[in-house]
Motif scaffolding. Structure first.
Motif, PDB file in Angstrom:
ATOM      1  N   SER A   1     -14.786  47.142  10.565  1.00 57.49           N
ATOM      2  CA  SER A   1     -15.221  48.089  12.046  1.00 57.49           C
ATOM      3  C   SER A   1     -13.797  48.503  11.580  1.00 57.49           C
ATOM      4  O   SER A   1     -13.218  49.483  12.100  1.00 57.49           O
ATOM      5  N   ARG A   2     -12.921  47.731  12.161  1.00 55.42           N
ATOM      6  CA  ARG A   2     -11.448  48.219  12.371  1.00 55.42           C
ATOM      7  C   ARG A   2     -11.048  49.945  10.863  1.00 55.42           C
ATOM      8  O   ARG A   2     -10.161  50.524  11.042  1.00 55.42           O
ATOM      9  N   ALA A   3     -11.734  49.070   9.658  1.00 59.19           N
ATOM     10  CA  ALA A   3     -11.235  50.386   8.341  1.00 59.19           C
ATOM     11  C   ALA A   3     -12.169  51.638   8.992  1.00 59.19           C
ATOM     12  O   ALA A   3     -11.947  52.976   8.102  1.00 59.19           O
ATOM     13  N   THR A   4     -12.941  51.797   9.513  1.00 59.80           N
ATOM     14  CA  THR A   4     -14.071  53.084   9.924  1.00 59.80           C
ATOM     15  C   THR A   4     -13.092  53.710  10.498  1.00 59.80           C
ATOM     16  O   THR A   4     -12.932  53.468  11.877  1.00 59.80           O
ATOM     17  N   PRO A   5     -13.010  54.846  10.012  1.00 63.25           N
ATOM     18  CA  PRO A   5     -12.779  56.075  11.100  1.00 63.25           C
ATOM     19  C   PRO A   5     -13.516  56.199  12.267  1.00 63.25           C
ATOM     20  O   PRO A   5     -14.276  56.185  12.795  1.00 63.25           O
ATOM     21  N   ASN A   6     -12.258  56.538  13.366  1.00 63.42           N
ATOM     22  CA  ASN A   6     -13.036  57.240  14.796  1.00 63.42           C
ATOM     23  C   ASN A   6     -14.145  55.998  15.219  1.00 63.42           C
ATOM     24  O   ASN A   6     -15.069  56.102  16.074  1.00 63.42           O
ATOM     25  N   THR A   7     -13.768  54.245  15.414  1.00 56.43           N
ATOM     26  CA  THR A   7     -14.731  52.948  16.350  1.00 56.43           C
ATOM     27  C   THR A   7     -13.642  52.384  16.371  1.00 56.43           C
ATOM     28  O   THR A   7     -12.031  52.559  15.777  1.00 56.43           O
ATOM     29  N   TRP A   8     -13.707  52.549  17.894  1.00 53.47           N
ATOM     30  CA  TRP A   8     -13.144  51.725  18.725  1.00 53.47           C
ATOM     31  C   TRP A   8     -13.487  49.590  18.739  1.00 53.47           C
ATOM     32  O   TRP A   8     -14.790  49.381  18.745  1.00 53.47           O
ATOM     33  N   VAL A   9     -12.623  49.027  18.058  1.00 54.14           N
ATOM     34  CA  VAL A   9     -13.337  47.626  17.929  1.00 54.14           C
ATOM     35  C   VAL A   9     -12.413  46.824  18.984  1.00 54.14           C
ATOM     36  O   VAL A   9     -10.874  46.270  19.029  1.00 54.14           O
ATOM     37  N   PHE A  10     -13.335  46.646  19.719  1.00 53.04           N
ATOM     38  CA  PHE A  10     -12.365  45.693  21.223  1.00 53.04           C
ATOM     39  C   PHE A  10     -13.156  43.935  21.017  1.00 53.04           C
ATOM     40  O   PHE A  10     -14.337  43.746  20.314  1.00 53.04           O
ATOM     41  N   ARG A  11     -11.760  43.157  20.702  1.00 51.64           N
ATOM     42  CA  ARG A  11     -11.539  41.468  20.959  1.00 51.64           C
ATOM     43  C   ARG A  11     -11.334  40.977  22.134  1.00 51.64           C
ATOM     44  O   ARG A  11     -10.584  41.013  22.189  1.00 51.64           O
ATOM     45  N   PRO A  12     -11.902  41.307  23.127  1.00 56.69           N
ATOM     46  CA  PRO A  12     -11.800  40.735  24.571  1.00 56.69           C
ATOM     47  C   PRO A  12     -11.037  39.898  24.261  1.00 56.69           C
ATOM     48  O   PRO A  12     -12.113  38.772  23.992  1.00 56.69           O
TER      49      PRO A  12
ATOM     50  N   ILE B   1       7.243  36.522  19.692  1.00 57.15           N
ATOM     51  CA  ILE B   1       6.685  37.243  19.751  1.00 57.15           C
ATOM     52  C   ILE B   1       5.226  37.076  19.009  1.00 57.15           C
ATOM     53  O   ILE B   1       4.888  37.394  17.828  1.00 57.15           O
ATOM     54  N   LEU B   2       3.759  36.408  19.407  1.00 62.58           N
ATOM     55  CA  LEU B   2       3.271  35.977  19.614  1.00 62.58           C
ATOM     56  C   LEU B   2       1.890  37.113  19.548  1.00 62.58           C
ATOM     57  O   LEU B   2       1.458  37.638  21.151  1.00 62.58           O
ATOM     58  N   ILE B   3       0.962  37.567  18.774  1.00 65.73           N
ATOM     59  CA  ILE B   3       0.319  38.747  18.846  1.00 65.73           C
ATOM     60  C   ILE B   3      -1.226  37.893  18.672  1.00 65.73           C
ATOM     61  O   ILE B   3      -1.224  37.572  17.731  1.00 65.73           O
ATOM     62  N   ALA B   4      -2.103  38.437  19.601  1.00 66.72           N
ATOM     63  CA  ALA B   4      -3.111  37.668  19.119  1.00 66.72           C
ATOM     64  C   ALA B   4      -4.372  38.813  20.382  1.00 66.72           C
ATOM     65  O   ALA B   4      -4.204  39.267  21.034  1.00 66.72           O
ATOM     66  N   THR B   5      -5.725  38.571  19.158  1.00 65.63           N
ATOM     67  CA  THR B   5      -7.303  38.611  19.984  1.00 65.63           C
ATOM     68  C   THR B   5      -8.284  37.799  19.767  1.00 65.63           C
ATOM     69  O   THR B   5      -8.206  36.445  20.064  1.00 65.63           O
TER      70      THR B   5
ATOM     71  N   MET C   1      -3.851  42.180  22.011  1.00 65.88           N
ATOM     72  CA  MET C   1      -4.268  43.178  21.526  1.00 65.88           C
ATOM     73  C   MET C   1      -5.482  43.377  21.016  1.00 65.88           C
ATOM     74  O   MET C   1      -6.456  42.953  20.074  1.00 65.88           O
ATOM     75  N   PRO C   2      -6.441  43.541  22.805  1.00 67.34           N
ATOM     76  CA  PRO C   2      -7.397  43.757  22.148  1.00 67.34           C
ATOM     77  C   PRO C   2      -8.306  44.618  21.323  1.00 67.34           C
ATOM     78  O   PRO C   2      -9.093  45.533  21.503  1.00 67.34           O
ATOM     79  N   CYS C   3      -7.867  46.152  21.335  1.00 67.78           N
ATOM     80  CA  CYS C   3      -7.495  46.992  20.631  1.00 67.78           C
ATOM     81  C   CYS C   3      -7.188  47.853  19.483  1.00 67.78           C
ATOM     82  O   CYS C   3      -6.117  48.731  20.328  1.00 67.78           O
ATOM     83  N   MET C   4      -6.886  47.468  18.386  1.00 68.04           N
ATOM     84  CA  MET C   4      -5.850  48.331  17.401  1.00 68.04           C
ATOM     85  C   MET C   4      -5.742  49.830  17.768  1.00 68.04           C
ATOM     86  O   MET C   4      -5.173  50.544  17.117  1.00 68.04           O
ATOM     87  N   GLU C   5      -6.822  50.167  17.624  1.00 65.69           N
ATOM     88  CA  GLU C   5      -7.246  51.644  17.255  1.00 65.69           C
ATOM     89  C   GLU C   5      -6.747  52.693  18.039  1.00 65.69           C
ATOM     90  O   GLU C   5      -5.935  53.350  18.177  1.00 65.69           O
TER      91      GLU C   5
END
Lengths: 672, 672
Positions: A485-496, A556-560, A586-590
């Motif tokens: 999903s993240r590879a796809t342009p113009n897509t917000w991927v939320f992982r709350p 720094i720990l980065i998680a979703t 990091m709920p939304c990389m985009e």
């Protein structure tokens, strides 16, 4: 095929249809690419549809109560472009036709939504337009039930080819349409018996009439070159209670040397054959020149709906101001006034109560407060309602006897659901969302991509988003789907990570006007990590410091999502051992990638070791671990590098090493 | 439902079926998860199938001429596990049943190919097993035509549920099966009218019998709890020339309090209800205990095929040694003796001739030499034969009157094609490959993932692999699809730069025993870049130095496929300006990642600036640009960060900045 007989029998009809054929030949010739045969074969059907049935006004292409015309066989784009040009759409002058398939032209190889008025959806990937149409028709039913027949009362027409009917998604679509008796949906099947590889019989001998009847459709069968037969079939179709499929027997590339062949499907550019075809049509003007009388006749068709449209404006004006505003607001994709406050209240309440719930449940909690104030939402699930938590008490179930229902049981049809949702978003006035297991985004991929390409804010609610799904095993456990999903342009991927972030994700997804969202939600319960209430939507910046170092910043720990609480626990241990540790959620990389460098540097400064934690493959993470001031020797990733397994969830996290202990150990290894 | 009447009417049958029901209840109870209702509902059908029809020998589970049994409704895995245990498969002792859904057990939540004998394919994602079955049946037809009825003559049986029939892929599968009159394919539909959300009518009212008939199937409708009716239907099905669908009216969770409800679909774990159900069945033994006489009856069923199998061994032995070896070689997935030499000869010839061709054409050139010596290949395309270049002169077309044909016109059915190919690979004796446009990997995704999960070497030939596709526009231009395939575990993604690398990619793909391959091939012509012949398969290491620096090494350009020639041209310019530049061709990131660090360091040493060039999104590239001794400040990527557009290919590369000039400029910017 006795074309002369056709010409003589209906000379006025013929010349109008010939204009489509001639423009198609000219445009494909000029582009030296494209698909000539389909527009040439379906010109008669399209001419009768536009002349006698389609409710539209070329001067007001976005009139909400217009009939929708969907060219599901999108490779025949010149059919649509010709119709738009001929009927006088302002943004489809002859220059656009001449510029067919060129850089910057509105006339792309396949019709693209947003490029020109009158293109109701992007088609080309087969079966999509037909399946969007189910969403258009459902949207019309729901809005008619809500706002009344005097402001919402229109049809959805589709032209579909053999390819559309062979794609599996078509079965999902026609099954849904039949189930819901979408009587205002009319599909014109271009029954030309030709595909790229040869005749249809090479690969298929399905009795399509029987197939559609089995799905609950009315089926009519006609000669697709006989204007009277076309007219009668359309008239009959409009009176039916069931959706109607009109099988139009046609000749692909009618009148051309390549007629009835698979060569006719493609670009017919041979100048002599082109000239010969035009002669057969009785078409004597030069390239791209439509005789004035014929153009005038077409423009009259384009103006035919003006009075109906004006009447409609008057009827709309007679609605109460409140209802009129609701109608307009939904079409403008504006959120209701109370929206932001409602989200904020929910956030506060959950930061205070700090429940331990699965984010799929958090999502339901958000929908429980949003759906009642946002009447344009239409929810659903691909037969996982109780698992996706997409249904709220107020919605009612859409059915033949409850057209106001806002919840749709899509059945086991992820792809059809996604395409139907796109159709609703495109129709306007509806905010569709729908759920399945994250792993089955695979089934819905083609439509999810098109939502992104079309810039429509469809919301895909994808639950059971990791090995946390547990015993159902690797067939049901996504590991690569976040990356996909993240590879796809113009897509917000939320992982709350918890209910608060889930509320923020929904706020962004339902405020979005041009970007679809994927909500990646857990099956398993998660602790609340946002314990301090913030008015601001922190997820809007994609990533933020959730817990900062107490001591000197070393880590720094980065998680979703579900791994944010692992990061927080690891931080407690590390800080306890004197190792200053920041946790970035990091709920939304985009959205984070869109922030300016100053903000990104503030969140991810140079220096500390970095560990990314996500129960999924690493692809997509290197940017934050190795880039953005990160360094290879000082970073690591804790996640999956294989498919999952079948076992209880806790055991899987343990076995695959996605734990607090593994995180602490990895940090220490990096610190050396 | 008068269960007592069922028990009394056929007591011996009943007790055998009850064993399945009891084991299912016990296993789901112990696991506290799973799906009880389906095995309980279909126990009668499965019992009759195994007792009276299925040709198998539990002591020789891989006997090539066994009938295949596919549980498409994979959530009902306990049905399969029970059958395997009861009939005496050595690797399915009662401990495995007791360990249902636990870490390390063969009895995963859904049946997983490779976990235990008798699991013919991995199912769970709905519709897949049914669609694999088309491939199994085609494989049987092809091999029977080739080796004769005395060594190949078996049926493919499928149990499919409502979910399988609702998924769009089912339409692709049944259309193909009907078209090809796969008379040895028999589908048993568990017609229980229940899905997770409720009764089927909530989402579907399709007349399935009519639908299958429309696709060219024989349809029989029976009471799925009447052993005589089941037996008669199976007997009739086996004599038909068409594929047969037997609609078995059943009661989900038969005899349990949850019978005929959607609750019955899931895990039935209530101890009292469980006890009550067992009492109704007349089942008196404790958990996991099957009375000896019943187990013995089942084991006799498991041994029933032993004589037939021995007879078959004798018949196989009577084949000529050459034919026997061919038969065994194909099942062992060994390449023929001349394979390596054939590939080498083609490589040499092309390094010398240095043609400028599209890699889709290169692929055809490889197939032209390989197919004649590798008779187990079965090719095809989803209606893009002339575009995918998948058909070679020697293959013949598979059809009702040419079962020896090795080319399949799959029609516009990417998903069905992929699943059928998986089925052929699983059946054994066949190496399937099939083509479509790279962009439409989206449609085939669920089956491509399963190939990877099942560890089978299906080959996906994906042409038109970038904006190089040109005028058809962004709906047909992949940008994220390389990343998507690369994100998937156990998948080799080859993006060859010319004919030589294409030959190497095919060599690896067709030698693979456990990994599926995606071949990403261009529409547009490319120059030959491998001008010096090497015996070795350089692509086997995933990436290699194609052209090294002449001067001091300042730059490494890493590229794949159509962008390798861009890198080479940029290198010429840079070297000409005194800037030492290496070009690394990286046809397969996965294989490069598997190399040891010494080799990786040799190819990608620390120091030089690095530019990656690929006409696709960056995701997946950071590992090679920022990691592997790379540095953020000294690396860049030239590729796509949006969807494409509709225009001639050369113009698109220009507009999106994927050019020699842009590469040179970027290098100079990095060098500062």
């Amino acid at each position: 095929m006795d074309i002369n007989a056709l010409r003589t029998a209906n000379p006025e009809h013929w010349s109008k249809a010939a204009a489509i054929r001639a423009l198609t030949l000219d445009a494909v010739h000029a582009a030296n690419s494209g698909h000539s045969g389909m527009p040439m074969g379906m010109a008669d059907v399209a001419t009768v549809l536009f002349e006698k049935h389609l409710k539209f006004d070329a001067t007001a292409p976005n009139w909400p109560d217009r009939d929708r015309f969907i060219l599901s066989a999108g490779h025949g784009s010149m059919l649509l472009y010709s119709l738009l040009h001929l009927t006088g759409y302002a943004d489809m002058p002859i220059e656009e036709i001449k510029n067919f398939r060129q850089w910057g032209a509105r006339t792309a190889g396949h019709p693209e939504y947003g490029h020109a008025s009158g293109i109701e959806t992007t088609t080309g990937p087969l079966g999509q337009g037909l399946s969007n149409a189910i969403g258009f028709a459902i949207a019309e039913e729901i809005q008619r039930a809500r706002f009344g027949k005097k402001v919402v009362d229109h049809h959805t027409y589709v032209i579909a080819g053999d390819g559309c009917l062979m794609e599996g998604i078509s079965q999902e679509a026609i099954g849904l349409a039949g189930r819901h008796q979408l009587g205002k949906l009319i599909v014109l099947w271009d029954n030309n018996n030709i595909t790229i590889d040869g005749t249809v019989e090479l690969s298929d001998r399905t009795n399509q009439a029987m197939r559609f009847k089995a799905a609950g459709w009315q089926v009519l069968e006609i000669d697709g070159h006989d204007p009277q037969a076309i007219d009668e079939a359309l008239t009959k179709a409009k009176t039916g209670k069931k959706p109607t499929m009109i099988a139009c027997k046609t000749h692909i590339a009618l009148g051309h040397a390549a007629q009835d062949t698979s060569k006719g499907h493609g670009a017919l550019t041979d100048p002599e054959q082109l000239a010969a075809a035009k002669q057969i049509y009785g078409w004597t003007t030069g390239p791209f020149v439509v005789p004035e009388d014929i153009k005038a006749a077409w423009e009259a068709i384009g103006a035919r709906g003006a009075i109906a449209r004006q009447d409609w404006e008057n009827r709309l004006a007679s609605l109460s101001e409140r209802r009129r505003n609701e109608f307009s607001r939904a079409y403008a994709r504006d959120v209701p006034k109370r929206f932001a406050a409602t989200i904020r209240a929910l956030k506060r309440q959950n930061s205070e109560a700090a429940p331990k719930v699965a984010t799929r449940k958090s999502s339901e909690m958000v929908l429980e407060v949003i759906n009642p104030i946002m009447s344009e939402t239409v929810g659903g699930s691909a037969d996982l309602t109780g698992s996706n938590n997409t249904k709220t008490g107020d919605m009612g179930v859409f059915d033949t006897d409850n057209r106001k229902g806002r919840y749709i049981y899509y059945g086991i049809r992820e792809h059809g659901m996604a395409a139907a949702m796109n159709g609703m978003a495109l129709h306007g006035g509806i905010r569709p969302y729908g759920g399945t297991f994250m792993c089955f985004t695979d089934y819905a991929r083609p439509s999810m991509r098109l939502a992104a390409l079309m810039k429509i804010p469809t919301v895909f609610v994808m639950t059971h988003d990791s090995i946390g799904l547990g015993e159902d095993g690797p067939t049901h456990q996504p590991v690569e789907h976040l990356a996909i999903s993240r590879a796809t342009p113009n897509t917000w991927v939320f992982r709350p990570a918890d209910t608060v972030e889930t509320a923020e994700a929904w706020e962004l997804a339902l405020s979005s006007k041009q970007t679809p969202s994927v909500l990646s939600l857990t099956r398993q319960s998660l602790p609340t990590v946002r314990l301090e209430h913030k008015q601001r939507n922190l997820s809007e910046q994609g990533a933020y410091v959730l817990a900062d170092t107490v001591r000197k910043r070393q880590v720094i720990l980065i998680a979703t999502g579900s791994e944010v609480s692992i990061a927080l626990e690891a931080r407690d241990i590390l800080e306890g051992q004197g190792i200053g540790t920041r946790v970035v959620s990091m709920p939304c990389m985009e959205l984070f990638a869109e922030q300016d460098e100053a903000y990104r540097r503030k969140v991810l400064p140079a220096g500390p070791v970095r560990v990314g934690i996500e129960a999924a493959v690493r692809q997509g993470w290197d940017r934050w671990l190795l880039g953005e001031r990160g360094r290879e020797a000082k970073s690591a990733f804790i996640g999956m590098d294989s498919f999952g397994a079948s076992a209880p969830a806790e055991e899987l996290f343990e076995k695959f090493g996605i734990t607090v202990e593994a995180t602490v150990a990895k940090v220490k290894e990096l610190l050396g």
